[in-house]
Enzyme design. Structure first.
Site, mmCIF file in Angstrom:
data_model
loop_
_atom_site.group_PDB
_atom_site.id
_atom_site.type_symbol
_atom_site.label_atom_id
_atom_site.label_comp_id
_atom_site.label_asym_id
_atom_site.label_seq_id
_atom_site.Cartn_x
_atom_site.Cartn_y
_atom_site.Cartn_z
ATOM 1 N N ASN A 282 -67.197 -106.458 -64.048
ATOM 2 C CA ASN A 282 -65.729 -106.532 -64.157
ATOM 3 C C ASN A 282 -65.178 -105.121 -64.358
ATOM 4 O OD1 ASN A 282 -63.077 -107.578 -66.143
ATOM 5 N ND2 ASN A 282 -63.373 -108.256 -64.069
ATOM 6 N N HIS B 219 -65.031 -97.760 -66.530
ATOM 7 C CA HIS B 219 -66.381 -97.730 -65.951
ATOM 8 C C HIS B 219 -66.478 -96.647 -64.867
ATOM 9 C CE1 HIS B 219 -66.121 -102.083 -67.246
ATOM 10 N NE2 HIS B 219 -67.268 -101.724 -67.798
ATOM 11 N N LYS C 106 -65.155 -95.947 -76.266
ATOM 12 C CA LYS C 106 -64.390 -97.064 -76.844
ATOM 13 C C LYS C 106 -65.295 -97.894 -77.744
ATOM 14 C CE LYS C 106 -63.190 -100.812 -74.550
ATOM 15 N NZ LYS C 106 -63.756 -101.900 -75.382
ATOM 16 N N SER D 69 -62.648 -105.000 -70.246
ATOM 17 C CA SER D 69 -62.717 -106.224 -69.436
ATOM 18 C C SER D 69 -62.022 -107.367 -70.173
ATOM 19 C CB SER D 69 -64.167 -106.587 -69.164
ATOM 20 O OG SER D 69 -64.768 -105.522 -68.464
#
Ligand code: PAF
Length: 288
Positions: free
Chosen positions: A32, A37, A151, A188
């Site tokens: 996702n 990413h 994160k 996500s």
């Protein structure tokens, strides 16, 4: 980009690149994919000759009441984005390929202390699941360098400790958080937010920014954190934790200058996490 499902195909392919003295990067993901990413892949491209991304929604890191079934699975779109981003190999094994004897019988990797508290406190077993699958991926790919998002601050710390404790010859690079224009950290799980919740969600980052400013002006941590929790409740979140730690996730003392604010909060069905560095002024101390 080649997509591989089979462990032996992965080993053989990576081996060929290693024989050519290529520097190999690994970017583990659960798919996702979003711009966060893609920043990992871009960083990997800069540090290596060959980039392997893994896509595996790892059941071991989800608790029994968590969102394993609901977790977004967008394989074709992820494959297209990875190709576009210049990834060389996508490794996407099945659950039975990685855990052929089932989860209960699976050997696990446990990183003590760092994996306890914060997300580890609210999600028992979560970091054992992460550490186990990441160790497997490290073993299968044997990368020179691996990339993780900042994160997931605690996850990054756990992985650094795992690599150090197990003497793995892998450089770990943490990549800065990618945020939406309104400050919300990309995740996500943002996809679980309703339109109304999405409008509220940036308040998590905005609250962290306010708390950082107050702390950097020498206000008491206890008071600031209390105000922060109240602000999160008022905005519509149910805070899970809001803490100030030193950068190694230890307690803040009078000597701490570089600290990090860490928060996890529930908003509807989404559990959002975020963090922000804080430079503490010299005059303040742990009793703030
Ligand atoms: O951060 C994630 O997406 C996952 O925890 C990871 C590192 C891919 C392990 O499953």
């Amino acid at each position: 980009m080649r997509t591989l499902r089979d462990i032996n195909d992965l080993r053989t392919t990576v081996h060929k690149h290693r024989l050519r003295q290529q520097r190999i990067a690994l970017v583990p993901t659960m798919g996702n994919l979003h711009a966060g990413h893609l920043a990992l892949i871009a960083s990997a491209r800069q540090h290596a000759d060959m980039v392997v991304a893994s896509l595996f929604v790892n059941p071991m890191q989800f608790g029994p009441d968590e969102d394993l079934d609901a977790y977004p699975r967008t394989f074709e779109a992820d494959q297209a984005q990875l190709t576009e981003a210049g990834c060389d190999i996508l490794f996407s094994p099945t659950v039975s390929a990685l855990y052929p004897n089932g989860l209960a019988a699976q050997t696990r990797v446990h990183v003590p202390e760092l994996g306890e508290g914060l997300c580890g406190g609210s999600r028992p077993g979560h970091f054992d699941g992460v550490s186990t699958v990441v160790s497997m991926l490290f073993n299968l790919v044997q990368p020179d360098v691996a990339f993780f998002g900042q994160k997931d601050y605690q996850q990054l710390a756990v992985i650094r400790k795992l690599v150090s404790d197990l003497h793995l010859p892998i450089e770990i690079i943490g990549v800065p958080i990618v945020r939406a224009e309104d400050g919300l950290a990309l995740s996500s799980r943002n996809g679980y937010l309703s339109q109304q919740e999405r409008a509220i969600a940036p308040a998590l980052y905005q609250t962290l920014c306010k708390l950082r400013d107050a702390l950097e002006h020498g206000e008491s941590a206890e008071r600031v954190l209390h105000q922060g929790k109240t602000a999160l409740y008022d905005a519509g979140f149910t805070p899970d934790y809001l803490e100030l730690r030193d950068t190694m996730l230890g307690p803040v003392t009078s000597l701490t200058r570089h600290a990090v604010l860490l928060a996890a909060a529930q908003l509807g069905t989404a559990r959002l996490i975020d963090n922000l560095s804080v430079q503490l002024p010299a005059a303040t101390d742990a009793s703030r």
